[in-house]
Design a protein around this motif. Structure first.
Motif, mmCIF file in Angstrom:
data_model
loop_
_atom_site.group_PDB
_atom_site.id
_atom_site.type_symbol
_atom_site.label_atom_id
_atom_site.label_comp_id
_atom_site.label_asym_id
_atom_site.label_seq_id
_atom_site.Cartn_x
_atom_site.Cartn_y
_atom_site.Cartn_z
ATOM 1 N N LYS A 136 -31.546 -1.234 -17.284
ATOM 2 C CA LYS A 136 -30.491 -2.431 -17.135
ATOM 3 C C LYS A 136 -30.106 -2.831 -15.802
ATOM 4 C CE LYS A 136 -26.848 -0.756 -19.718
ATOM 5 N NZ LYS A 136 -28.381 0.014 -20.817
ATOM 6 N N SER A 137 -31.116 -3.217 -14.512
ATOM 7 C CA SER A 137 -31.253 -3.892 -14.271
ATOM 8 C C SER A 137 -32.948 -3.787 -12.834
ATOM 9 C CB SER A 137 -30.255 -4.071 -12.896
ATOM 10 O OG SER A 137 -29.924 -3.291 -11.994
ATOM 11 N N ALA A 138 -33.270 -4.240 -12.234
ATOM 12 C CA ALA A 138 -34.993 -3.106 -11.599
ATOM 13 C C ALA A 138 -34.253 -2.690 -10.427
ATOM 14 C CB ALA A 138 -35.630 -4.714 -11.511
ATOM 15 N N GLU A 139 -33.223 -3.105 -9.923
ATOM 16 C CA GLU A 139 -32.279 -2.999 -8.658
ATOM 17 C C GLU A 139 -32.414 -1.527 -8.876
ATOM 18 O OE1 GLU A 139 -32.351 -7.098 -8.601
ATOM 19 O OE2 GLU A 139 -31.239 -5.922 -9.757
ATOM 20 N N TYR A 140 -31.712 -1.288 -10.245
ATOM 21 C CA TYR A 140 -31.503 0.180 -10.044
ATOM 22 C C TYR A 140 -32.750 0.926 -9.269
ATOM 23 C CZ TYR A 140 -31.144 5.342 -12.102
ATOM 24 O OH TYR A 140 -30.803 6.603 -12.589
ATOM 25 N N PHE A 141 -33.984 0.688 -9.876
ATOM 26 C CA PHE A 141 -35.151 1.618 -9.503
ATOM 27 C C PHE A 141 -34.993 1.013 -7.906
ATOM 28 C CE2 PHE A 141 -35.440 0.602 -13.837
ATOM 29 C CZ PHE A 141 -35.596 1.868 -13.879
ATOM 30 N N SER A 153 -41.700 -5.482 -23.775
ATOM 31 C CA SER A 153 -41.160 -5.125 -23.215
ATOM 32 C C SER A 153 -41.414 -4.675 -21.763
ATOM 33 C CB SER A 153 -39.864 -4.424 -23.705
ATOM 34 O OG SER A 153 -40.163 -4.981 -25.388
ATOM 35 N N ALA A 154 -42.776 -3.556 -21.491
ATOM 36 C CA ALA A 154 -43.449 -3.268 -20.825
ATOM 37 C C ALA A 154 -43.190 -4.027 -19.863
ATOM 38 C CB ALA A 154 -44.388 -2.458 -21.798
ATOM 39 N N ILE A 155 -43.875 -5.233 -20.357
ATOM 40 C CA ILE A 155 -44.435 -6.179 -19.194
ATOM 41 C C ILE A 155 -43.669 -6.992 -18.018
ATOM 42 C CG2 ILE A 155 -46.355 -8.240 -18.875
ATOM 43 C CD1 ILE A 155 -48.011 -6.332 -19.206
ATOM 44 N N GLN A 156 -42.175 -7.049 -19.291
ATOM 45 C CA GLN A 156 -41.365 -7.531 -18.763
ATOM 46 C C GLN A 156 -40.209 -6.850 -17.298
ATOM 47 O OE1 GLN A 156 -38.576 -8.463 -21.747
ATOM 48 N NE2 GLN A 156 -39.490 -10.054 -22.700
ATOM 49 N N LEU A 157 -40.828 -6.262 -17.760
ATOM 50 C CA LEU A 157 -40.156 -4.308 -16.968
ATOM 51 C C LEU A 157 -40.727 -4.188 -16.012
ATOM 52 C CD1 LEU A 157 -37.535 -2.702 -19.393
ATOM 53 C CD2 LEU A 157 -37.489 -4.402 -18.790
ATOM 54 N N LEU A 158 -41.926 -4.274 -15.886
ATOM 55 C CA LEU A 158 -42.826 -4.168 -14.641
ATOM 56 C C LEU A 158 -43.424 -4.838 -13.833
ATOM 57 C CD1 LEU A 158 -45.789 -2.551 -13.865
ATOM 58 C CD2 LEU A 158 -46.758 -3.862 -15.589
ATOM 59 N N ASP A 159 -43.357 -6.421 -14.862
ATOM 60 C CA ASP A 159 -42.947 -7.696 -13.322
ATOM 61 C C ASP A 159 -41.561 -7.522 -12.903
ATOM 62 O OD1 ASP A 159 -43.078 -10.334 -13.149
ATOM 63 O OD2 ASP A 159 -41.958 -10.944 -14.022
ATOM 64 N N GLN A 160 -40.699 -6.884 -13.491
ATOM 65 C CA GLN A 160 -39.320 -7.139 -12.977
ATOM 66 C C GLN A 160 -39.456 -5.733 -11.680
ATOM 67 O OE1 GLN A 160 -35.586 -7.569 -14.911
ATOM 68 N NE2 GLN A 160 -36.839 -8.219 -16.480
ATOM 69 N N SER A 219 -41.370 -3.856 -10.379
ATOM 70 C CA SER A 219 -42.553 -4.214 -9.220
ATOM 71 C C SER A 219 -42.301 -5.186 -8.043
ATOM 72 C CB SER A 219 -43.994 -5.145 -9.937
ATOM 73 O OG SER A 219 -44.179 -6.025 -10.347
ATOM 74 N N LYS A 220 -40.835 -6.324 -8.286
ATOM 75 C CA LYS A 220 -40.378 -7.129 -7.447
ATOM 76 C C LYS A 220 -39.740 -5.764 -6.631
ATOM 77 C CE LYS A 220 -41.130 -11.150 -10.232
ATOM 78 N NZ LYS A 220 -40.522 -11.796 -10.896
ATOM 79 N N VAL A 221 -39.462 -4.617 -6.748
ATOM 80 C CA VAL A 221 -38.232 -4.014 -6.197
ATOM 81 C C VAL A 221 -39.235 -2.601 -5.706
ATOM 82 C CG1 VAL A 221 -36.106 -4.894 -7.095
ATOM 83 C CG2 VAL A 221 -37.249 -3.377 -7.625
ATOM 84 N N THR A 222 -40.025 -2.202 -5.725
ATOM 85 C CA THR A 222 -40.133 -1.216 -5.563
ATOM 86 C C THR A 222 -41.912 -0.999 -5.989
ATOM 87 O OG1 THR A 222 -40.213 1.381 -5.690
ATOM 88 C CG2 THR A 222 -39.766 0.206 -8.191
ATOM 89 N N THR A 223 -42.318 0.025 -6.161
ATOM 90 C CA THR A 223 -44.128 0.700 -6.483
ATOM 91 C C THR A 223 -43.992 0.910 -7.526
ATOM 92 O OG1 THR A 223 -43.097 3.011 -4.976
ATOM 93 C CG2 THR A 223 -44.461 1.032 -4.101
ATOM 94 N N THR A 224 -44.961 0.661 -8.541
ATOM 95 C CA THR A 224 -45.155 1.059 -9.736
ATOM 96 C C THR A 224 -46.911 1.311 -10.405
ATOM 97 O OG1 THR A 224 -45.759 -1.366 -10.278
ATOM 98 C CG2 THR A 224 -43.301 -0.781 -10.530
ATOM 99 N N THR A 225 -46.815 1.832 -11.429
ATOM 100 C CA THR A 225 -47.915 2.671 -11.629
ATOM 101 C C THR A 225 -48.072 2.296 -13.421
ATOM 102 O OG1 THR A 225 -48.307 4.726 -10.500
ATOM 103 C CG2 THR A 225 -49.966 4.298 -12.498
ATOM 104 N N TRP A 226 -48.929 1.740 -14.009
ATOM 105 C CA TRP A 226 -48.493 0.826 -14.786
ATOM 106 C C TRP A 226 -49.810 1.839 -16.027
ATOM 107 C CZ3 TRP A 226 -51.593 -3.471 -17.799
ATOM 108 C CH2 TRP A 226 -50.773 -4.242 -18.871
ATOM 109 N N ARG A 269 -50.174 -10.729 -8.213
ATOM 110 C CA ARG A 269 -49.722 -9.770 -6.992
ATOM 111 C C ARG A 269 -50.591 -8.262 -7.770
ATOM 112 N NH1 ARG A 269 -44.830 -8.227 -8.435
ATOM 113 N NH2 ARG A 269 -44.221 -8.920 -10.311
ATOM 114 N N GLY A 270 -51.739 -8.456 -8.036
ATOM 115 C CA GLY A 270 -52.075 -6.873 -8.714
ATOM 116 C C GLY A 270 -51.664 -5.621 -9.023
ATOM 117 N N VAL A 271 -50.453 -6.219 -9.438
ATOM 118 C CA VAL A 271 -49.770 -4.969 -10.564
ATOM 119 C C VAL A 271 -49.899 -5.022 -11.980
ATOM 120 C CG1 VAL A 271 -47.002 -5.187 -11.593
ATOM 121 C CG2 VAL A 271 -47.844 -6.345 -9.890
ATOM 122 N N LEU A 272 -50.986 -5.624 -12.299
ATOM 123 C CA LEU A 272 -51.905 -5.011 -13.950
ATOM 124 C C LEU A 272 -52.520 -3.942 -13.694
ATOM 125 C CD1 LEU A 272 -51.652 -8.049 -15.747
ATOM 126 C CD2 LEU A 272 -49.696 -6.812 -15.752
#
Length: 359
Positions: A168-173, A186-193, A195-202, A258-261
């Protein structure tokens, strides 16, 4: 079942997304009357197909592309000059206007529970009514059938496991470490959003391929052709997106900066606290977000679809016809599972099915 209202018609269309509406348009153009000669059944509570359930941040500039439905352009439905519009609002509005303009009477919300043969007619059993038809066009798409692969330890995980359709929203995470699985758009779109509010592993099964050249009509045609070749052999379809590669968009370039990928191969098991790779390395996670796609929502057709080794052999000019049962067409399946192929498939299914019924 005895207390259900009964309707008798020539052709039933199940699903009122892009493929279903395109089919209905072409049936009407060929002289059939909506509500009498053909009916359109839709499970959703309102017009819009699966678009009405997409996450609020998804705009039309972030999806592959949206094709106009036949006879009415998307632009004609817009009430704003903005360069980006929210997909979950704009597309349902477009579909609603389209249904009204062409008088495509849609029965909703009606969930089709099963389809079966009786006295050489297809009987469509829904939540509140029973329809019977000589021919059927199934346009249920894939949104109702999210796919999550099975991994050892999945039942042990104490965090959350979500699918793309749950987003629903990135803020949830915020404040949670999120393992994002998948290499699609879709994975890229959600990873982008996220990763701007929390830490991620792709994590992806195969190394992602980024496409620098534009996705033009030739590339789209080639992608659809590859999927079509599979379904004509009775093989499970791949998504059209899976054979096109990922566009190297400004967002992707920013994610690289940003080093997200920093992509990792697929883990081999899920633990109580996260995921684990074959070499013993572990990553803690609060959420595993599966962007692993969808499969055709066809379980209601189990009694009428001839399957060979688990697959459905497709035929017809655009591979919408079930080869061993030409009175059943599947649009929004295989090569027509994207906006690239749905419109043409609706036209082909209407033409070929009517021809079959005339024999």
């Amino acid at each position: 079942m005895a207390n259900k209202i009964r309707y008798k018609t020539k052709i039933a269309v199940i699903g009122a997304g892009q493929a279903g509406l395109s089919t209905a348009y072409h049936l009407k153009r060929r002289g059939l009357e909506a509500g009498r000669d053909f009916v359109v059944l839709d499970e959703a509570p309102s017009p819009g197909g699966a678009w009405q359930f997409r996450w609020p941040s998804l705009t039309l500039s972030t999806v592959n592309r949206i094709h106009d439905l036949p006879g009415m352009s998307f632009e004609d439905s817009l009430e704003t000059d903005a360069t980006e519009v929210r997909a979950s609002v704009a597309v349902p509005h477009y579909y609603e206007l389209y249904e009204k303009k062409f008088g495509l009477q849609v029965y909703r919300p009606l969930k089709v529970e099963r389809v079966y043969w009786h006295n050489d007619r297809l009987h469509i059993d829904t939540s509140t009514a029973l329809f019977s038809a000589l021919g059927l066009v199934n346009a249920t798409g894939t949104w109702q059938n999210p796919y999550i692969p099975k991994y050892p330890g999945a039942d042990l995980f104490e965090g959350e496991q979500l699918h793309t359709r749950d987003f629903k929203s990135a803020e949830y995470f915020t404040g949670k470490h999120v393992v994002i699985v998948g290499a699609g758009i879709s994975a890229i779109q959600l990873l982008d959003q996220i990763s701007k509010v929390t830490t991620t592993t792709w994590v992806t099964r195969r190394p992602p391929e980024f496409r620098e050249e534009p996705f033009d009509d030739v590339a789209g045609h080639n992608a659809v052709a590859m999927v079509e070749e599979r379904v004509r052999k009775g093989l499970p379809p791949l998504s059209v997106v899976s054979v096109t590669g990922l566009p190297l968009s400004p967002a992707v370039i920013d994610m690289k900066k940003r080093g997200v990928l920093n992509r990792f191969p697929m883990f081999s098991e899920i633990t109580k606290t996260g995921v684990k790779w074959p070499d013993g390395r572990e990553e803690k996670a609060d959420v595993i977000l599966w962007n692993t796609g969808f499969k055709g929502a066809l379980s209601h057709l189990d009694a009428v679809l001839p399957r060979e080794e688990g697959g459905i052999v497709m035929a017809g000019s655009l591979a919408t016809m079930v080869a061993k049962e030409p009175r059943i067409h599947l649009v929004g399946y295989g090569p027509s599972a994207s906006t690239i192929g749905a419109n043409r498939a609706g036209g082909a299914a209407a033409r070929e099915l009517m021809k079959t019924l005339e024999k």
